[in-house]
Structure formats: C-alpha cells, structure tokens
Design a protein around this motif. Structure first.
Motif, PDB file in Angstrom:
ATOM      1  N   ASP A 104      39.779  36.019  29.892  1.00 30.89           N
ATOM      2  CA  ASP A 104      38.666  36.377  30.522  1.00 30.89           C
ATOM      3  C   ASP A 104      37.494  35.711  29.602  1.00 30.89           C
ATOM      4  OD1 ASP A 104      36.124  37.511  31.770  1.00 30.89           O
ATOM      5  OD2 ASP A 104      37.094  38.820  32.439  1.00 30.89           O
ATOM      6  N   PRO A 105      36.693  34.918  29.997  1.00 33.65           N
ATOM      7  CA  PRO A 105      35.826  34.104  29.267  1.00 33.65           C
ATOM      8  C   PRO A 105      34.547  35.188  28.968  1.00 33.65           C
ATOM      9  CG  PRO A 105      35.557  33.330  31.131  1.00 33.65           C
ATOM     10  CD  PRO A 105      36.652  34.181  31.422  1.00 33.65           C
ATOM     11  N   TRP A 124      37.997  29.771  29.894  1.00 38.49           N
ATOM     12  CA  TRP A 124      38.231  29.797  31.376  1.00 38.49           C
ATOM     13  C   TRP A 124      39.519  29.223  31.456  1.00 38.49           C
ATOM     14  CZ3 TRP A 124      34.792  31.301  34.543  1.00 38.49           C
ATOM     15  CH2 TRP A 124      33.559  31.674  34.310  1.00 38.49           C
ATOM     16  N   PRO A 125      40.184  29.269  32.723  1.00 38.47           N
ATOM     17  CA  PRO A 125      41.750  28.819  32.713  1.00 38.47           C
ATOM     18  C   PRO A 125      42.224  27.298  32.299  1.00 38.47           C
ATOM     19  CG  PRO A 125      40.969  30.107  34.631  1.00 38.47           C
ATOM     20  CD  PRO A 125      39.720  30.039  33.801  1.00 38.47           C
ATOM     21  N   ASP A 126      41.029  26.588  32.689  1.00 36.10           N
ATOM     22  CA  ASP A 126      41.074  25.166  32.493  1.00 36.10           C
ATOM     23  C   ASP A 126      41.488  24.791  31.064  1.00 36.10           C
ATOM     24  OD1 ASP A 126      38.559  25.573  31.914  1.00 36.10           O
ATOM     25  OD2 ASP A 126      37.962  23.497  32.184  1.00 36.10           O
ATOM     26  N   VAL A 127      40.905  25.759  30.250  1.00 37.54           N
ATOM     27  CA  VAL A 127      41.113  25.720  28.599  1.00 37.54           C
ATOM     28  C   VAL A 127      42.625  26.587  28.306  1.00 37.54           C
ATOM     29  CG1 VAL A 127      40.132  26.255  26.552  1.00 37.54           C
ATOM     30  CG2 VAL A 127      38.516  25.118  28.284  1.00 37.54           C
ATOM     31  N   VAL A 128      42.477  27.665  28.970  1.00 36.09           N
ATOM     32  CA  VAL A 128      43.718  28.616  28.519  1.00 36.09           C
ATOM     33  C   VAL A 128      45.161  28.107  29.125  1.00 36.09           C
ATOM     34  CG1 VAL A 128      44.580  30.878  29.144  1.00 36.09           C
ATOM     35  CG2 VAL A 128      42.300  30.575  28.473  1.00 36.09           C
ATOM     36  N   HIS A 145      37.500  39.062  41.134  1.00 41.88           N
ATOM     37  CA  HIS A 145      36.815  38.615  42.374  1.00 41.88           C
ATOM     38  C   HIS A 145      35.848  37.326  42.078  1.00 41.88           C
ATOM     39  CE1 HIS A 145      37.476  42.308  44.798  1.00 41.88           C
ATOM     40  NE2 HIS A 145      37.279  43.010  43.651  1.00 41.88           N
ATOM     41  N   ASP A 146      35.821  36.400  41.124  1.00 45.10           N
ATOM     42  CA  ASP A 146      35.150  35.281  40.848  1.00 45.10           C
ATOM     43  C   ASP A 146      36.104  34.131  41.044  1.00 45.10           C
ATOM     44  OD1 ASP A 146      33.600  33.086  39.987  1.00 45.10           O
ATOM     45  OD2 ASP A 146      33.310  34.411  38.108  1.00 45.10           O
ATOM     46  N   PRO A 147      35.801  33.354  42.142  1.00 45.39           N
ATOM     47  CA  PRO A 147      36.810  32.289  42.341  1.00 45.39           C
ATOM     48  C   PRO A 147      36.774  31.277  41.375  1.00 45.39           C
ATOM     49  CG  PRO A 147      35.293  32.651  44.373  1.00 45.39           C
ATOM     50  CD  PRO A 147      34.794  33.535  43.113  1.00 45.39           C
ATOM     51  N   LYS A 148      35.688  31.152  40.464  1.00 49.01           N
ATOM     52  CA  LYS A 148      35.579  30.177  39.140  1.00 49.01           C
ATOM     53  C   LYS A 148      36.404  30.552  38.317  1.00 49.01           C
ATOM     54  CE  LYS A 148      31.216  30.797  37.836  1.00 49.01           C
ATOM     55  NZ  LYS A 148      30.951  31.887  38.911  1.00 49.01           N
TER      56      LYS A 148
END
Length: 232
Positions: A104-105, A124-128, A145-148
């Motif tokens: 979680d960022p 964020w997922p693209d980093v993790v 609940h956050d699509p991002k």
C-alpha cells in the motif's frame, strides 16, 4: 548429492519453482525433476501425486523403489490495502503458515504500528510487483476499492497464475472491474477465477469476520487437489 544437482536444486528453490529429487534405491542414481518435466518422466504418475501433496516419500516396489524428496515453495499471501480487514487477516494468515506481505503506497495507513511484524511494501504495484515476483504459490487479496491499486495487482496475479485472487467490493463494483480487465485483454476464464465478492459466504459483517471468511477461502484454494502447482 552431486554438486551439480545441489546447485540446480538451490537454483530452483531460489526461483520458487517446485522440484523433486528422485533417488533410485537400487542403483543410488539421483536426478532432479522440475514441474514441467514430470509428464515425460518414467515415474510421471508418482511424481505428479507427490507434487500435488507436497509430501516426500517412497514409491515403487522391490528393485523399482525410489525415494522422492519434494521441494515446494512455501505459500505467500500478498495483501493490497492497509485497511481494517488487513489488520485482522495478516496475523491469522501468518498463524496458519502463510508468508504475508502488505502492499500500500499510503504510508499514513501502512505502518508497523498497525501491522506489527508484517513486511510492508509502501509503493504502487508497478514498482512492487516486478521485485516481489508473483507466482503460482502466491495468493493475492485486494482490499482497497481503488482501481489504481487493485487493478494492476489483480492483473499481475492473473498473468502469474496465482493460486488465489480475491477482490473486495460489491457486485456492481466488480462488474466495472470485469469490464476494465476485459479491455486489457484478459479472458472470461481468467476473470472468472477472481473471488468477488471476496470470502466464503458466512454472513460476515465485521472486519474480523470478513477476514475469517477470506482466509477460509484462501486455504480452500491452496488445498484444492486439482490446482496448478502443488499443495503444502
């Protein structure tokens, strides 16, 4: 064990890939069999059963006996979202043997005070995800609940073939999620593998009860005998 076999075994384990060391008792011969080699092995049926159970043991009879030493990666659970449900889920999942990591960022929520002893990936997922390396022995629980945050994590889990993917949200929320994932090219079968609404239907209402329902569903997916990979 021969040094070349030991090196190969350690490489497979480091990459979190299941592998079996086969020792033929009559000759003492040893060989490694990876999951993608099982089907072509003379002991295919026994090897497949050993991977499915994750249990080492003797197979065959008389001179054809062999000992199978099974190495299966320990199960992991990646939880997306530092929410109240996660606070209840993380210690319970660790208690039953899952290696839990929180992603979680939002550093105001993803803290060691709220998640004692749980590794936190505050980005964020693209980093993790590239470093975390999702695989078939990892489950994903998306709770923000956050699509991002949820969508990239779910997409990564679908691509990696995670043994469990669950997402919090109403049926309406999930319907919109389905549309977004389909637009990214995921098949109906892949999308249908997502547990949504998340958790077993036990009438859970509190964060703690929802965590119990989620964990029960994760365990059921991990122990399913026909899943890809192997059970613990």
């Amino acid at each position: 064990m021969r040094l070349d076999l030991l090196a190969a075994l350690n490489a497979e384990r480091a990459a979190r890939r299941p592998v079996i060391l086969v020792t033929e008792l009559e000759s003492g011969e040893e060989r490694l069999v990876t999951a993608d080699q099982v089907a072509g092995d003379p002991r295919a049926a026994a090897l497949a059963a050993a991977l499915a159970s994750g249990t080492s043991g003797m197979v065959g009879e008389g001179a054809a006996r062999a000992f199978l030493t099974v190495h299966v990666p320990p199960p992991r659970l990646l939880v997306a979202g530092a929410v109240h449900i996660s606070q209840a889920l993380a210690p319970m999942a660790r208690m039953v043997g899952f290696d839990v990591t929180l992603m979680d960022p939002r550093t105001a929520f993803a803290t060691q005070d709220r998640f004692p002893g749980v590794p936190i990936l505050a980005d964020w997922p693209d980093v993790v995800l590239p470093a975390y390396r999702l695989d078939a022995f990892t489950g994903l629980v998306a709770l923000t609940h956050d699509p991002k945050l949820d969508d990239p994590a779910i997409a990564g889990a679908l691509e990696a073939g995670c043994f469990y993917i669950g997402a919090l949200g109403s049926r309406r929320t999930h319907a919109k999620r389905v549309e977004r994932l389909a637009a990214q090219g995921f098949s109906e079968r892949q999308i249908a593998s997502i547990a949504a609404p998340i958790g077993l239907d036990i009438g859970a209402s509190s964060p703690e009860e929802i965590a119990v329902a989620i964990l029960a569903q994760v365990i059921a997916a991990w122990r399913r005998p026909d899943r890809d990979g192997a059970a613990a």
